[in-house]
Design a protein around this motif. Structure first.
Motif, PDB file in Angstrom:
ATOM      1  N   PRO A 143       6.545  -2.085   5.482  1.00 52.79           N
ATOM      2  CA  PRO A 143       5.426  -1.630   4.627  1.00 52.79           C
ATOM      3  C   PRO A 143       5.770  -1.704   3.137  1.00 52.79           C
ATOM      4  O   PRO A 143       4.915  -2.085   2.324  1.00 52.79           O
ATOM      5  CB  PRO A 143       5.201  -0.170   5.069  1.00 52.79           C
ATOM      6  N   SER A 161       4.560  -4.474  10.091  1.00 53.28           N
ATOM      7  CA  SER A 161       3.983  -3.150   9.801  1.00 53.28           C
ATOM      8  C   SER A 161       2.925  -2.791  10.826  1.00 53.28           C
ATOM      9  O   SER A 161       2.829  -1.639  11.264  1.00 53.28           O
ATOM     10  CB  SER A 161       3.377  -3.136   8.395  1.00 53.28           C
ATOM     11  N   SER A 215       5.665   2.754  -0.577  1.00 53.15           N
ATOM     12  CA  SER A 215       4.582   1.803  -0.375  1.00 53.15           C
ATOM     13  C   SER A 215       3.324   2.243  -1.116  1.00 53.15           C
ATOM     14  O   SER A 215       2.660   1.433  -1.783  1.00 53.15           O
ATOM     15  CB  SER A 215       4.285   1.662   1.120  1.00 53.15           C
TER      16      SER A 215
END
Length: 500
Positions: A142, A456, A473
């Protein structure tokens, strides 16, 4: 400190010093030639480095990158012909100084400013890259997905009135990155039944075509050789180094512009053009009451852009070396140089190949030790001679190096077609003012963007929440949104200001 000592030990090798010196000499000559630049030279020479040791190849390319950026100021000051795109702003005050008989002083200011800017960014590269690489080891899919989104958004958001064209370049690059076998399904995508495309479009021939062949097509648009010869005959260099009074006067400008260029260089996709314009603009606004002759030969008008563009050189390698994300088109070329030697840029480079990683970051600082005296010597003795090299000879040399280098890399005729195709693409992009540096960035990052996204989704059971629940992220995505909406907010602000 251990890594730093490893880098110094590698740099102390005679072969490393000689190849760094060779790179600086090549870069100075190339930068002085109108129509040539660092992108072209590095792209052409990457296949040539295949047979070298990685340390030798890296030192050669580092020397070229640093010196070419500086060398572009020579034709900018003497002929009002920017040797590189980053030296465009140098012509504003550099050429008027040359017309007033101060060509030597302008070249001396350029040399000193470039060295100071390069040293500032070299120090930042040495101190910041290992720290960021250590933090990058904490990144998962991510975080890498969001980091790449941030890099692409900075390219778009900092386009300065060219947002739509930058988006076109980014989307084109992402499309090119999808060509080949899908890493998830194994199906061929957009290969048109060409077996050579199953592994995707080869990166090195692509970049050689974009920079090398495009340069040949554009080289004939440079002013005629006779015009250049006539101008160089009228130029008298004179005294080179600025005196103590001038150096003291310019020191704040050089430090300020060098710091600004370093910050901009770290941002993926921002580039030298933005750095030099911002540095010049801020310098004019800061000193408009003290310096009245900006645009007519102000020394600060040479010092600011030259310190800024050379500061971008080393700092643009910070995201590449520490995170595996290229800072600009030239650092993207370094990915190709590392990959053909089996090296992976990013945090793993410090763990798996520390001798190469630390030599690379120390090499940028060491390059300016050579650039300073060699730049002064070239300004004094070789400038007029180099500027008279016929463009026909340049074009022929570039073509030969492009095609022989790319063919020797894999012995593949398909790579030659790739060079021609992307040479035409690059030429058309330039004609329509579409920045193919954004294209390069998205091509390089496209595969990592796709794999990070897929990983992800697997980790989150196809939930997008994973990108917003991870703090790093989320922070990167917020920064990406700010870069995208920055042009919108700035346009609204300008409209309101004009109405008032």
């Amino acid at each position: 400190m251990d890594g730093f000592l490893i880098g110094l030990q590698e740099l102390a090798q005679l072969s490393s010093i000689l190849f760094l010196l060779l790179g600086v000499i090549i870069g100075l000559i190339v930068g002085t030639l109108p129509g040539m630049n660092d992108n072209i030279t590095i792209a052409v020479l990457i296949p040539v480095t295949f047979g070298m040791d990685p340390q030798q190849a890296i030192m050669l390319l580092v020397g070229i990158y640093c010196a070419t950026c500086f060398g572009g100021s020579f034709p900018a000051i003497l002929l009002k012909i920017p040797g590189t795109a980053s030296s465009v702003v140098t012509t504003i005050d550099g050429y008027p100084m040359s017309k007033k008989g101060l060509a030597g002083q302008a070249l001396g200011i350029s040399t000193v400013s470039s060295t100071i800017g390069g040293v500032i960014s070299g120090i930042v590269l040495i101190t910041l890259s290992p720290f960021l690489a250590a933090q990058a080891l904490k990144f998962g899919p991510p975080e890498y997905f969001s980091l790449i989104i941030l890099g692409l958004c900075t390219v778009i958001g900092m386009a300065r009135g060219n947002v739509i064209k930058s988006m076109i370049a980014v989307l084109t690059g992402l499309f090119i990155a999808t060509i080949g076998m899908s890493p998830q399904t194994g199906f061929a995508r957009f290969t048109f039944q060409q077996a050579d495309l199953l592994d995707g479009v080869p990166l090195v021939p692509l970049m050689i075509g974009l920079f090398g062949v495009t340069a040949v097509l554009e080289l004939f648009e440079v002013p005629k050789v006779k015009d250049v010869e006539n101008k160089t005959e009228k130029v008298k260099v004179g005294k080179i180094l600025p005196d103590k009074k001038m150096f003291k006067r310019l020191t704040p400008t050089m430090l300020y512009s060098g710091g600004l260029g370093t910050i901009i260089g770290i941002l993926p996709g921002a580039g030298m053009i933005m750095a030099v314009y911002m540095a010049y603009d801020h310098t004019v606004r800061r000193l408009k009451k003290k310096v009245k002759n900006f645009g007519d030969g102000a020394p600060e008008g040479v010092a600011a852009p030259e310190a800024a563009n050379n500061a971008v050189v080393a700092s643009s390698m910070v995201p590449l070396v520490s995170l595996g994300v290229p800072g600009n088109s030239v650092s993207a070329l370094f990915i190709g140089a590392l990959m053909i030697h089996g090296l992976q840029p990013g945090p793993s480079l410090f763990n798996n190949n520390p001798e190469v990683a630390y030599l690379l970051i120390i090499g940028f600082l060491a390059a300016y030790i050579f650039i300073f005296p060699l730049g002064l010597l070239m300004a004094k003795f070789l400038t007029a001679t180099i500027l008279k090299v016929p463009k026909e000879l340049l074009a022929a040399s570039i073509v030969i190096l492009c095609f022989t280098g790319a063919f020797a890399f894999k012995n593949s005729l398909f790579d030659l077609w790739v060079i021609i195709a992307f040479g035409i693409v690059g030429y058309l992009f330039n004609k329509f003012n579409i920045p193919f540096s954004a294209l390069i960035l998205s091509v390089v990052l496209g595969a990592l963007l796709e794999s990070s996204y897929q990983q992800s989704m697997v980790l989150s059971n196809d939930s997008f929440n994973i990108f917003f629940t991870q703090p790093i992220s989320l922070g990167l995505l917020i920064a990406a949104a700010l870069f995208v909406f920055y042009p919108v907010f700035s346009a609204i602000f300008r409209r309101r200001k004009n109405v008032e």
